[in-house]
Scaffold this motif. Sequence first.
Motif, PDB file in Angstrom:
ATOM      1  N   ASP A   1       0.834  -1.200   0.000  1.00 27.95           N
ATOM      2  CA  ASP A   1       0.000   0.000   0.000  1.00 27.95           C
ATOM      3  C   ASP A   1       0.871   1.252   0.000  1.00 27.95           C
ATOM      4  OD1 ASP A   1      -1.987   1.933   0.389  1.00 27.95           O
ATOM      5  OD2 ASP A   1      -1.969   1.646   2.566  1.00 27.95           O
ATOM      6  N   TYR A   2       0.690   2.090  -1.020  1.00 28.45           N
ATOM      7  CA  TYR A   2       1.442   3.344  -1.126  1.00 28.45           C
ATOM      8  C   TYR A   2       0.651   4.513  -0.544  1.00 28.45           C
ATOM      9  CZ  TYR A   2       5.693   1.944  -3.468  1.00 28.45           C
ATOM     10  OH  TYR A   2       6.925   1.403  -3.728  1.00 28.45           O
ATOM     11  N   GLY A   3       0.075   4.309   0.623  1.00 28.92           N
ATOM     12  CA  GLY A   3      -0.584   5.403   1.326  1.00 28.92           C
ATOM     13  C   GLY A   3      -1.962   5.718   0.806  1.00 28.92           C
ATOM     14  N   SER A   4      -2.756   4.699   0.519  1.00 24.44           N
ATOM     15  CA  SER A   4      -4.129   4.933   0.064  1.00 24.44           C
ATOM     16  C   SER A   4      -4.897   5.727   1.118  1.00 24.44           C
ATOM     17  CB  SER A   4      -4.834   3.590  -0.180  1.00 24.44           C
ATOM     18  OG  SER A   4      -4.195   2.869  -1.203  1.00 24.44           O
ATOM     19  N   ASP A   5      -5.849   6.554   0.670  1.00 26.34           N
ATOM     20  CA  ASP A   5      -6.615   7.413   1.569  1.00 26.34           C
ATOM     21  C   ASP A   5      -7.342   6.562   2.602  1.00 26.34           C
ATOM     22  OD1 ASP A   5      -5.830   9.635   0.144  1.00 26.34           O
ATOM     23  OD2 ASP A   5      -7.588   9.594  -1.163  1.00 26.34           O
ATOM     24  N   ASP A   6      -7.258   6.994   3.859  1.00 31.82           N
ATOM     25  CA  ASP A   6      -7.915   6.248   4.926  1.00 31.82           C
ATOM     26  C   ASP A   6      -8.876   7.102   5.744  1.00 31.82           C
ATOM     27  OD1 ASP A   6      -6.226   7.900   6.284  1.00 31.82           O
ATOM     28  OD2 ASP A   6      -5.047   6.305   7.234  1.00 31.82           O
ATOM     29  N   GLY A   7      -9.139   8.331   5.241  1.00 30.59           N
ATOM     30  CA  GLY A   7     -10.083   9.195   5.935  1.00 30.59           C
ATOM     31  C   GLY A   7      -9.451  10.103   6.972  1.00 30.59           C
ATOM     32  N   SER A   8      -8.146  10.053   7.120  1.00 28.35           N
ATOM     33  CA  SER A   8      -7.511  10.809   8.195  1.00 28.35           C
ATOM     34  C   SER A   8      -7.322  12.290   7.866  1.00 28.35           C
ATOM     35  CB  SER A   8      -6.143  10.198   8.525  1.00 28.35           C
ATOM     36  OG  SER A   8      -5.314  10.199   7.380  1.00 28.35           O
ATOM     37  N   ASP A   9      -7.318  12.637   6.578  1.00 25.63           N
ATOM     38  CA  ASP A   9      -7.019  14.016   6.210  1.00 25.63           C
ATOM     39  C   ASP A   9      -8.247  14.816   5.794  1.00 25.63           C
ATOM     40  OD1 ASP A   9      -3.987  12.815   4.702  1.00 25.63           O
ATOM     41  OD2 ASP A   9      -4.265  13.750   6.670  1.00 25.63           O
TER      42      ASP A   9
END
Length: 251
Positions: free
Chosen positions: A33-41
Amino acid sequence: MRTVITHFYNEAYLLPWWLDHHAAIFDHGILIDYGSDDGSDDGSDDGSVDICRQMVPHWQVVRSRNLQFESIAVDFEVMQYEANLPGWKIALTTTEFLCGANLPMLEQAIEQNGLQGAYLEWAQMVDPFPDVEPVASVPLVRQKHHGFIPEPTHIGHGRLYHRASIGAYLPGRHQSHLPHIAQANGSGTIFWYAYSPWNDQTLRRKLQIKSQIPENDQKAGFGFQHLRDSQKMNEDRMALLGRTTDLSHLI
């Protein structure tokens, strides 16, 4: 053991098809995983990591050590995982589906000829029916199977299936420094979904990649296919339609 390695960034659209397809072929998978969006930003939640963990809980999901898609660093990371794997290995992207593979026969041929691996041929997929949306419940390769096989001299998106400790890849992993490798003619085809399915989801996923490519790679010409805008992508797809045919016989 047979292992497939891939890396992903916000691939929730293709991943369910890709995982279901390859889980039936390979014993093990390493999903980087290359930093897929996880809702943190910003409140967005791509869900790619959750999809992997739900669909293939027995496979390994890892966070990349790299912050961007720096081509050589990506290749080294793939090879670091390969070095710890026994058996047979292949590195694919989530746009690449291995079709019509007879891996036992290919492995036997590689071993009998004293080889370390073989390159599988590839087909570039181009969607002539963009108004026909694929459904999630049916394998993608059964719904979108139009494309063309490039000339044999075109390296493109062929991939190495090998039993070496590492693939010893050149940038992009389409070539290798390994000795004793051959072409795996007739033992499988990589369907590269470059222009298929042709819809808003595909365009969005293609346009997002360029933000992850560092400036040095752009100057070096690595990942150039990810730097085009939507108009250029549409023009490229239209130019390829004349070469496109039904490749369902290769599935």
